[in-house]
Design a protein around this motif. Structure first.
Motif, short mmCIF file in Angstrom:
data_model
loop_
_atom_site.label_atom_id
_atom_site.label_comp_id
_atom_site.label_asym_id
_atom_site.label_seq_id
_atom_site.Cartn_x
_atom_site.Cartn_y
_atom_site.Cartn_z
N UNK B 86 0.83 -1.21 0.00
CA UNK B 86 0.00 0.00 0.00
C UNK B 86 0.86 1.26 0.00
N UNK B 87 1.86 1.27 0.88
CA UNK B 87 2.71 2.46 1.02
C UNK B 87 3.50 2.74 -0.25
N UNK B 88 3.94 1.64 -0.90
CA UNK B 88 4.74 1.85 -2.11
C UNK B 88 3.85 2.27 -3.27
N UNK B 89 2.71 1.58 -3.44
CA UNK B 89 1.77 1.98 -4.51
C UNK B 89 1.34 3.42 -4.34
N UNK B 90 1.19 3.85 -3.04
CA UNK B 90 0.76 5.22 -2.77
C UNK B 90 1.78 6.26 -3.22
N UNK B 91 3.03 5.81 -3.48
CA UNK B 91 4.08 6.75 -3.86
C UNK B 91 4.61 6.48 -5.28
N UNK B 92 3.92 5.59 -5.99
CA UNK B 92 4.39 5.20 -7.33
C UNK B 92 4.36 6.41 -8.28
N UNK B 93 5.30 6.38 -9.25
CA UNK B 93 5.39 7.46 -10.24
C UNK B 93 5.15 6.91 -11.64
N UNK B 145 10.97 -0.56 -9.31
CA UNK B 145 10.01 -0.88 -10.36
C UNK B 145 9.03 0.27 -10.58
N UNK B 146 8.52 0.81 -9.47
CA UNK B 146 7.47 1.83 -9.55
C UNK B 146 8.03 3.25 -9.57
N UNK B 147 9.38 3.32 -9.70
CA UNK B 147 10.03 4.60 -9.94
C UNK B 147 9.81 5.61 -8.82
N UNK B 148 9.86 5.12 -7.57
CA UNK B 148 9.67 6.03 -6.45
C UNK B 148 10.82 7.03 -6.37
N UNK B 149 10.50 8.23 -5.93
CA UNK B 149 11.51 9.27 -5.78
C UNK B 149 12.16 9.24 -4.40
N UNK B 150 11.55 8.48 -3.48
CA UNK B 150 12.03 8.49 -2.10
C UNK B 150 13.47 7.96 -2.00
N UNK B 151 14.22 8.51 -1.05
CA UNK B 151 15.57 8.01 -0.82
C UNK B 151 15.51 6.79 0.11
#
Lengths: 451, 422
Positions: B86-93, B145-151
Motif C-alpha cells: 500500500x505504502x509503495x503503490x501510494x508513492x508510485x510514479x 520498479x514503480x520509480x519512487x523518488x524516495x531516498x
C-alpha cells in the motif's frame, strides 16, 4: 599438661598471658580435674531457599544487602546441618571439622562470627559437671567444632547457609547468649548472608536495614512451618558440567557492572516483598508462584546482565521451567512455583500433595534416570510422594505417558537420561533446635575430637 | 502501445543484505506501525555471503498479486505485506520503457498486479534474520520498479512497517534505526552512520548452532516482554540512549574495545530482558554460553578485547573480530572447542569467505584434530567432553554494502515471458 611448652602465649610477658594463668588457676580450683572438662552442645539447623532473592551487597565486610529477601525454610529431616561445638581448657586453639575434614577458621567470615558471639557470651554454670565459666573467660577458651551436612556439598544446595547458621546457633547456646534468634541472625549474617534466614522455620524475611553498622539488618519470621504446611517441595539436582561462579564474586560483579541491578533493588523488589508477604499471609498460591518464578528469573537476568555474564541455569534448568510453565498455563491457575539459586538445581514448590505427585510424574517422564538406576536412589527425602504418584520401580517410569498439555510425544531418544542426578522431596520445616541426645554429638565427649 | 501490449512484463531484480543489531531492538510502542521503544544500531553483512535476491514484475496479464519465496508460493494477505504494498503503490510514479514501448501512469499502479519471487542464499531455519533481508528487498525492488523518488531513509520507513529490523537493511556498513517521536512513525527510519569501507578490517564469524526446539517468534516475544518485564522500560529509557551515543562514537573512531564492550553487554542485556519476561524466553542455549565463555576467556587473557559477540533471537553466535589475524586465531579456538562430527568435510563446515580457514592453517579434518588448546585455557579439554556437532557450521563474512539493482537478466528469478518462477 605442659602449659609452658605447648602454649605459645606463655612466652609473652604480657598482661594477657598473666590473665590466662589466673583463669587457669581458678579453673583448676574447681572440683576434680577441671582442665580436662569438656562442655558440648549439639544443634541442627535447616537450609533455606529464597523466593525473593538476595543478590548484591552494599557493604562487603558486614554483609549488608541492597534489598530485602524472603525465604522458605526446608525440612531439616531431609536437608540439614548438624553441628557440635565444644569448649575445654585443654583445647589449645580453635579447630573445626566439616564432614570429617579439618578446615581453617582463619577466614574473615568465621572470625567475625566467633568474635561477635564471644563478645556476647554470658556466665555459664554446669553444676552436675562442676563447671563454672565466667563471661570474660570465653575470650581465652578455645573451641572444637564439628559440622556435618546430610546432603552433598557439591550439589549446590546452599550448605554454607545451613552451616554458618548452625555454627552461630550452637555457639550461642554453648556460651549462654541472651540474644533472640533475630539478633543471632545479625551475627550469622556476617558469616553468610543467606545464613541469617536459617535461624527460623517456615517463611522468613531478611530485612536489609538502613544503618551503616548493620544493627538493623536481620531476619524475622513471617509465618511458621505449620502456617502453609500443605506445600510440597521437590528439588531437582541437575548435573553441573562446569565450575560455577561463586555467589560472593558473582554478586559483586553484578553490582559493579549490571545496568539493571539498582533499578531491581530500588524499584522492583520492594513492591514484590510487600506482595509476597501478603501472598504468604493469605496462602495465595497463584500470587506466590508468580512472584517466586518472576523473581528467580529476574535474578538470573541480572546475572546475564553482568560483565562477564554469569550463567547459572543450563539447558536442563530451562527444560524444567518449560515443563512447569506449560502445565501451569494449561491449568489456568499455577500449580507449581519454581526457583533457582546460583546453580542449575531447580526448587519446585507444589501447592499440595496431589499436585506434587502429578508434578513428579511429569518430571520422571521428561527427566528419566539412566536405565540401570535404582529408583530408590533417584528420589530421596519424602518417598511417599513417589507412592502417591503410583511409581514403584523403573518399569513404572518407562510406562509413563505424556501429560495432556504436551501435544507431541517426546521420542524416548530425545529425552536426555541422567540430566537430573536425583530428586529430593521435602516440605517447609522448622528452625534450629538443640539436640539433647548425646549419641548425636559429632565430637567425642572425652577427647573433644571428631568421632 | 504496440499490439499484444496486455502481455508486456516489466521486471526489476535487486539484491539486499541482512544485518545484525549491535544495540538491540526489542519492544514496540506501536504494533501496527512497528515503532520501537528505543533506537538500534546494526552492522550490514556482506551480501556476497548472505543476501536475499528478489525479482518483482508487473503486467496487465497478471490477475492477482502473487509471491514465491525460495520457490514456494506464499500468501501476501498478511498485514505486513499489505502495509508495504500500500505504502509503495501510494508513492508510485510514471514509468516509461521506450525500448519495450511501455508507458505506465502513476495512477495505473493501483490496478496493476505484481508477481514477486524471492530467494535467500542461506537457510531460513538457521535463524539468520531472513525476514529482514526479504522485506527490505521487496520494498527496495518495488520502489525501483514503480520509480519512487524516495531516498533509502524514506524507503526504510516503509520497510519498517513490514519488519522492524528490515529497515536497517536499506544501507550498507553501520546503520542506525532512529526510533522517532511521532505517533504516525514518519520520523522512525534508518540512517547510515558509516559505509562498509569505513571499518573494513573487521571480520565476522557466525556460529550456526543446532537449535533443539522451536523458538519463540520475535514479534510475540517482544510483546510479552513489553507487557511483563519489570526491567525493559528502564533499559529503553535509561540504558540504551547512553549506549547509542557511545556506540556511534566507537564506530566513528574505530574504537574496537568500546565497540566490543557495548555489543556484548547489549546482547546480554537483551537476553536478560527475555529472561525477565513471563513466561521466560530462552534464546541462547548451553552451546551459545560456551561460545561466550570461549570468547570472554580469550578477551580477558589479552590486554584488550579481540572479539565482540552478539546473539539475536536464537542460539546463533555472531562474532566480530578486530582484523583478519584475530579472526584466524578465533577460528582456531572455535574449531578446537566446537569440532564437527568426525566424518565432516571441512569445506562444508566453514562457508562464506574460506580464506580465513587458510590463514588459520587448516586444510582438512586432520588439521582440526591436531589443534592444541589455546594458551588461556589451563586444562586441555578431553576430546570426549567436546560435544561434536553442537555447531552446525560457521560462516565467515564481513561488513558489506546496501541494496543494489542487478541488471544482469540471467539473475532474474521470474521468467521474462511468463512472469512465473524460473
Amino acid at each position: 599438661m605442659n602449659f609452658r611448652a605447648n602454649n605459645p602465649l606463655w612466652n609473652h610477658g604480657s598482661e594477657r598471658c598473666r590473665d590466662l594463668r589466673e583463669t587457669r588457676k581458678r579453673l583448676r580450683e574447681m572440683e576434680g580435674e577441671p582442665e580436662k572438662w569438656i562442655l558440648m552442645v549439639t544443634a541442627r539447623t535447616p537450609t533455606n531457599i529464597a523466593v525473593i532473592k538476595y543478590w548484591g551487597k552494599r557493604d562487603e565486610t558486614l554483609i549488608l544487602p541492597i534489598n530485602d529477601s524472603i525465604s522458605v525454610t526446608l525440612d531439616p529431616n531431609h536437608l540439614c546441618t548438624t553441628t557440635t561445638v565444644s569448649v575445654s581448657p585443654s583445647f589449645d586453639r580453635d579447630r573445626m571439622w566439616l564432614n570429617g575434614k579439618e578446615i581453617s577458621l582463619q577466614g574473615g567470615r568465621f572470625q567475625s562470627c566467633l568474635r561477635e558471639i564471644r563478645a556476647r557470651a554470658q556466665d555459664l554454670e554446669d553444676k552436675k559437671k562442676g563447671i563454672k565459666i565466667k563471661k570474660e573467660d570465653w575470650q581465652k577458651l578455645h573451641l572444637h567444632i564439628a559440622s556435618y551436612n546430610n546432603f552433598p556439598t557439591a550439589a549446590g544446595l546452599a550448605s554454607s547457609a545451613a552451616g554458618l547458621a548452625c555454627l552461630v546457633f550452637s555457639l550461642a547456646k554453648l556460651m549462654n547468649l541472651k540474644e533472640d534468634n533475630s539478633q543471632l541472625s545479625a551475627i550469622a549474617r556476617q558469616g553468610s548472608g543467606s545464613a541469617c534466614r536459617s535461624l527460623y522455620g517456615g517463611f522468613v524475611k531478611w530485612i536489609m536495614g538502613k544503618e551503616d553498622d548493620g544493627s538493623d539488618s536481620l531476619a524475622v519470621q513471617l509465618a511458621d512451618e505449620k502456617h502453609w504446611d500443605e506445600l510440597v517441595i521437590i528439588i531437582a539436582v541437575v548435573s553441573a558440567r562446569q565450575k560455577e561462579t561463586s555467589s560472593t564474586s558473582g554478586m559483586h560483579d553484578s553490582v559493579e557492572t549490571s545496568a539493571l541491578i539498582q533499578h531491581r533493588a530500588k524499584e522492583v523488589v520492594p513492591k514484590r516483598i510487600v506482595q509476597m508477604e501478603d501472598a504468604i499471609q493469605n496462602r495465595d498460591f497463584p500470587s506466590f508462584a508468580r512472584l517466586a518464578c518472576t523473581d528467580s528469573n529476574q535474578f538470573h537476568a541480572v546475572c546475564l546482565d553482568t560483565y562477564p555474564p554469569i550463567f547459572y541455569m543450563n539447558d536442563t534448568s530451562h527444560r524444567i521451567i518449560s515443563c512447569v510453565e506449560k502445565w501451569n498455563r494449561a491449568e489456568g491457575t499455577p500449580q507449581v512455583a519454581y526457583t533457582f539459586d546460583a546453580g542449575p538445581n531447580a526448587v519446585m514448590i507444589a501447592r499440595d500433595r496431589k499436585t506434587a505427585s502429578l508434578l513428579l510424574q511429569r518430571l520422571l517422564y521428561n527427566f528419566p534416570p539412566q536405565s540401570d538406576t535404582n529408583l530408590d536412589s533417584y528420589i530421596i527425602g519424602d518417598k511417599s510422594i513417589l507412592e502417591d504418584a503410583g511409581i514403584k520401580d523403573m518399569k513404572d517410569v518407562e510406562a509413563l505417558t505424556p501429560p495432556p498439555e504436551v501435544k507431541d510425544n517426546i521420542l524416548p531418544t530425545q529425552k536426555s537420561k541422567g540430566d537430573v542426578s536425583y530428586f529430593i522431596c521435602t516440605r517447609p520445616g522448622g528452625g534450629p533446635v538443640v539436640l539433647s541426645d548425646e549419641t548425636q554429638a559429632l565430637l567425642d565427649p572425652l577427647t573433644g575430637l571428631p568421632k
